[in-house]
Design an enzyme around this catalytic site. Structure first.
Site, PDB file in Angstrom:
ATOM      1  N   ARG A  71      69.783  79.818 -27.006  1.00  0.00           N
ATOM      2  CA  ARG A  71      69.853  79.809 -25.537  1.00  0.00           C
ATOM      3  C   ARG A  71      70.648  80.993 -25.013  1.00  0.00           C
ATOM      4  O   ARG A  71      70.514  81.390 -23.856  1.00  0.00           O
ATOM      5  CB  ARG A  71      70.404  78.471 -25.030  1.00  0.00           C
ATOM      6  CG  ARG A  71      70.332  78.325 -23.537  1.00  0.00           C
ATOM      7  CD  ARG A  71      70.456  76.896 -22.986  1.00  0.00           C
ATOM      8  NE  ARG A  71      70.961  75.914 -23.903  1.00  0.00           N
ATOM      9  CZ  ARG A  71      72.257  75.744 -24.201  1.00  0.00           C
ATOM     10  NH1 ARG A  71      73.171  76.490 -23.624  1.00  0.00           N
ATOM     11  NH2 ARG A  71      72.624  74.821 -25.075  1.00  0.00           N
ATOM     12  N   TYR A 124      56.662  82.811  -0.944  1.00  0.00           N
ATOM     13  CA  TYR A 124      56.031  81.851  -1.852  1.00  0.00           C
ATOM     14  C   TYR A 124      56.409  80.419  -1.441  1.00  0.00           C
ATOM     15  O   TYR A 124      57.569  80.129  -1.162  1.00  0.00           O
ATOM     16  CB  TYR A 124      56.477  82.160  -3.284  1.00  0.00           C
ATOM     17  CG  TYR A 124      55.719  81.419  -4.344  1.00  0.00           C
ATOM     18  CD1 TYR A 124      54.380  81.674  -4.565  1.00  0.00           C
ATOM     19  CD2 TYR A 124      56.354  80.470  -5.128  1.00  0.00           C
ATOM     20  CE1 TYR A 124      53.687  81.000  -5.544  1.00  0.00           C
ATOM     21  CE2 TYR A 124      55.664  79.783  -6.114  1.00  0.00           C
ATOM     22  CZ  TYR A 124      54.329  80.055  -6.314  1.00  0.00           C
ATOM     23  OH  TYR A 124      53.645  79.376  -7.289  1.00  0.00           O
ATOM     24  N   ASP A 196      61.334  89.376  -4.020  1.00  0.00           N
ATOM     25  CA  ASP A 196      60.303  88.928  -4.947  1.00  0.00           C
ATOM     26  C   ASP A 196      59.150  89.927  -4.839  1.00  0.00           C
ATOM     27  O   ASP A 196      58.438  89.967  -3.832  1.00  0.00           O
ATOM     28  CB  ASP A 196      59.859  87.509  -4.567  1.00  0.00           C
ATOM     29  CG  ASP A 196      58.779  86.946  -5.492  1.00  0.00           C
ATOM     30  OD1 ASP A 196      58.073  87.736  -6.145  1.00  0.00           O
ATOM     31  OD2 ASP A 196      58.633  85.706  -5.544  1.00  0.00           O
ATOM     32  N   LYS A 221      52.188  86.562 -13.672  1.00  0.00           N
ATOM     33  CA  LYS A 221      51.088  87.223 -12.972  1.00  0.00           C
ATOM     34  C   LYS A 221      50.789  88.570 -13.659  1.00  0.00           C
ATOM     35  O   LYS A 221      50.340  88.584 -14.776  1.00  0.00           O
ATOM     36  CB  LYS A 221      51.450  87.373 -11.497  1.00  0.00           C
ATOM     37  CG  LYS A 221      52.055  86.091 -10.866  1.00  0.00           C
ATOM     38  CD  LYS A 221      51.089  84.932 -10.809  1.00  0.00           C
ATOM     39  CE  LYS A 221      51.738  83.605 -10.443  1.00  0.00           C
ATOM     40  NZ  LYS A 221      52.589  83.572  -9.277  1.00  0.00           N
TER      41      LYS A 221
HETATM   42  C1  LIG Z   1      53.570  82.688  -8.806  1.00  0.00           C
HETATM   43  C2  LIG Z   1      54.678  83.175  -7.944  1.00  0.00           C
HETATM   44  C3  LIG Z   1      55.972  82.669  -8.071  1.00  0.00           C
HETATM   45  C4  LIG Z   1      56.302  81.578  -9.059  1.00  0.00           C
HETATM   46  O1  LIG Z   1      56.138  82.007 -10.356  1.00  0.00           O
HETATM   47  P1  LIG Z   1      55.832  81.002 -11.585  1.00  0.00           P
HETATM   48  O2  LIG Z   1      55.797  81.915 -12.744  1.00  0.00           O
HETATM   49  O3  LIG Z   1      54.524  80.348 -11.285  1.00  0.00           O
HETATM   50  O4  LIG Z   1      56.949  80.029 -11.604  1.00  0.00           O
HETATM   51  C5  LIG Z   1      56.967  83.188  -7.268  1.00  0.00           C
HETATM   52  N1  LIG Z   1      56.696  84.151  -6.366  1.00  0.00           N
HETATM   53  C6  LIG Z   1      55.467  84.658  -6.207  1.00  0.00           C
HETATM   54  C7  LIG Z   1      55.233  85.715  -5.195  1.00  0.00           C
HETATM   55  C8  LIG Z   1      54.419  84.185  -6.985  1.00  0.00           C
HETATM   56  O5  LIG Z   1      53.182  84.677  -6.827  1.00  0.00           O
END
Ligand SMILES: *Cc1c(COP(=O)(O)O)cnc(C)c1O
Length: 428
Positions: A71, A124, A196, A221
């Site tokens: 961890r 998000y 983000d 993504k």
């Molecule tokens: C998908 C996404 C998230 C969350 O990510 P996960 O890997 O699904 O937890 C956060 N912000 C944006 C802009 C996203 O597209």
């Protein structure tokens, strides 16, 4: 990464994605070794004492840190973190089990009871849920202001405000934040900025160069890029990342070494993939924009997008996601997505497969029609996350699906549309 240089690598992204902060490894393997272990042993108590006194004295190989427990550290995870830090031009980066784990860890790590965070709208959905529904449980309050409304943002700042959080491009309308003004305002009030940048990737936006303190991504993504893993990343200065790393040791939302290894592999093709997706999405957006069955298109690379000018300033590419509305109703939208042969109907983005999402039914199904209307989510809103297929095949597929929903068959493809469908893939 104690050996990581604090200056950006001298290379362009395609080279950095493959070699950026590549560490040595005891096996001299070209592909980074995948080490799966929960814990690490000490050969005797003298070694344990040495580790306690100075972990750096026990390096298994130059640039490889001796670990104690899974961890707290894993060499495969650290190799992926170093590569991501290099791509972001960051001193340090921290991998987490998902994008939401990165967002949650960052906000909980920066905020404490009594503090206040300001988010921009169109962030998000689960981030908004965290800020508005969950953070108040721990005495942290949140305000949401319209993106790029700097008067509203400044009015929302209170003596307890600590963090500004935003996203660029946003989902689903691909709004682009005026980063310079946002960062300047944050600095004037001594606030920490968190962006983000999942939709932008480190290729299309160098957020840290614009002065953002912490950039987070859902690595699920584009960074992973194959719709086969869940991970998140936080990048920034060592001073910002180190306390979050400490938090992660307690929160425990660490990434598995297998996933970090898949991510390292995905990263090597990230620049190639993003370049392809930028170009393909631009062509698709232009095709959709002039199609009679399409009501409106949102794509930052189109002059008609509300943030096109800002996007031209701060983005190096406009991304792989195109959002549009159709003429008609929910049934029209569903007929359209059902008629598509190549895109798979799924949430998410950034992988090899093009994904299509009827947004009202997919991500915002739990909302009332009124709530959806307030967010601008129309029944015919479609999000297309362009993948790596040949864009000519995607254009032809979109054209045949749009034809199904065009009320009369008397219209013909306009000349630009025909040209877009027929032009060869060499225009990529
Ligand atoms: C998908 C996404 C998230 C969350 O990510 P996960 O890997 O699904 O937890 C956060 N912000 C944006 C802009 C996203 O597209």
């Amino acid at each position: 990464m104690p050996d990581a240089p604090s200056t950006p690598t001298p290379w362009r992204p395609a080279t950095t994605a493959i070699h950026g902060r590549r560490g040595d490894n005891p096996y001299a393997s070209v592909a980074e070794p995948l080490l799966t272990t929960a814990t690490y042993y000490f050969r005797d108590s003298a070694e344990l004492r040495m580790f306690r006194a100075d972990p750096a004295a026990l390096r298994p190989a130059p640039g490889v840190e001796r670990q104690e427990y899974g961890r707290y550290g894993n060499p495969t995870v650290q190799a992926a973190e170093a590569r991501l830090a290099a791509l972001e031009g960051a001193e340090d980066a921290l991998l987490t089990a998902s994008g939401m784990a990165a967002v949650t860890l960052t906000l909980l790590g920066l905020l404490r009871a009594g503090d206040h965070v300001i988010l921009t709208d169109d962030v998000y959905r689960r981030t908004r849920h965290l800020a508005q529904q969950l953070l108040p449980r721990w005495g942290i309050t949140a305000t949401v202001v319209p993106l790029n409304d700097f008067a509203a943002l400044e009015r929302a700042i209170t003596p307890r405000t600590r963090v500004l959080f935003s996203e660029t491009p946003t989902n689903p309308f691909l709004r682009v934040l005026e980063l310079r003004r946002w960062v300047e305002l944050a600095r004037a009030y001594g606030l920490t900025t968190v962006l983000d940048a999942t939709f932008a990737t480190p290729l299309n936006l160098r957020a840290l160069q614009w002065g953002v303190d912490l950039v987070v991504h859902s690595a699920t993504k584009y960074l992973g890029g194959h719709h086969d893993l869940l991970a998140g990343v936080i990048a920034g200065s060592r001073a910002h990342i180190q306390p979050l790393r400490e938090f992660l040791g307690t929160f425990g939302s660490v990434v598995a070494p297998q996933v970090a290894h898949q991510l390292l592999r995905g990263l090597k093709t990230l620049p190639l993939r993003v370049r392809h997706q930028n170009a393909a999405a631009q062509r698709i957006a232009q095709f959709l924009q002039q199609h009679p069955a399409v009501e409106r298109v949102w794509y930052p690379g189109l002059a008609t997008h509300p943030d096109h000018a800002v996007a031209q300033q701060i983005l190096r590419g406009f991304g792989g996601v195109v959002t549009f509305t159709l003429h008609g109703d929910l049934d029209t939208a569903l007929t359209f997505v059902d008629a598509l042969r190549i895109p798979l109907m799924a949430p998410s983005l950034g992988g090899a497969e093009t994904l299509v999402s009827p947004v009202a039914l997919m991500s915002f199904d739990a909302y009332t029609p009124e709530e959806r209307a307030a967010l601008g989510i129309r029944d015919t809103l479609i999000r297309l996350a362009v993948g790596l297929e040949d864009p000519d095949d995607l254009l032809a597929d979109l054209a045949q699906a749009l034809e199904r929903i065009t009320p009369t068959r008397t219209w013909a493809l306009t000349e630009p549309a025909r040209a877009a469908v027929l032009s060869s893939s060499t225009s990529l």
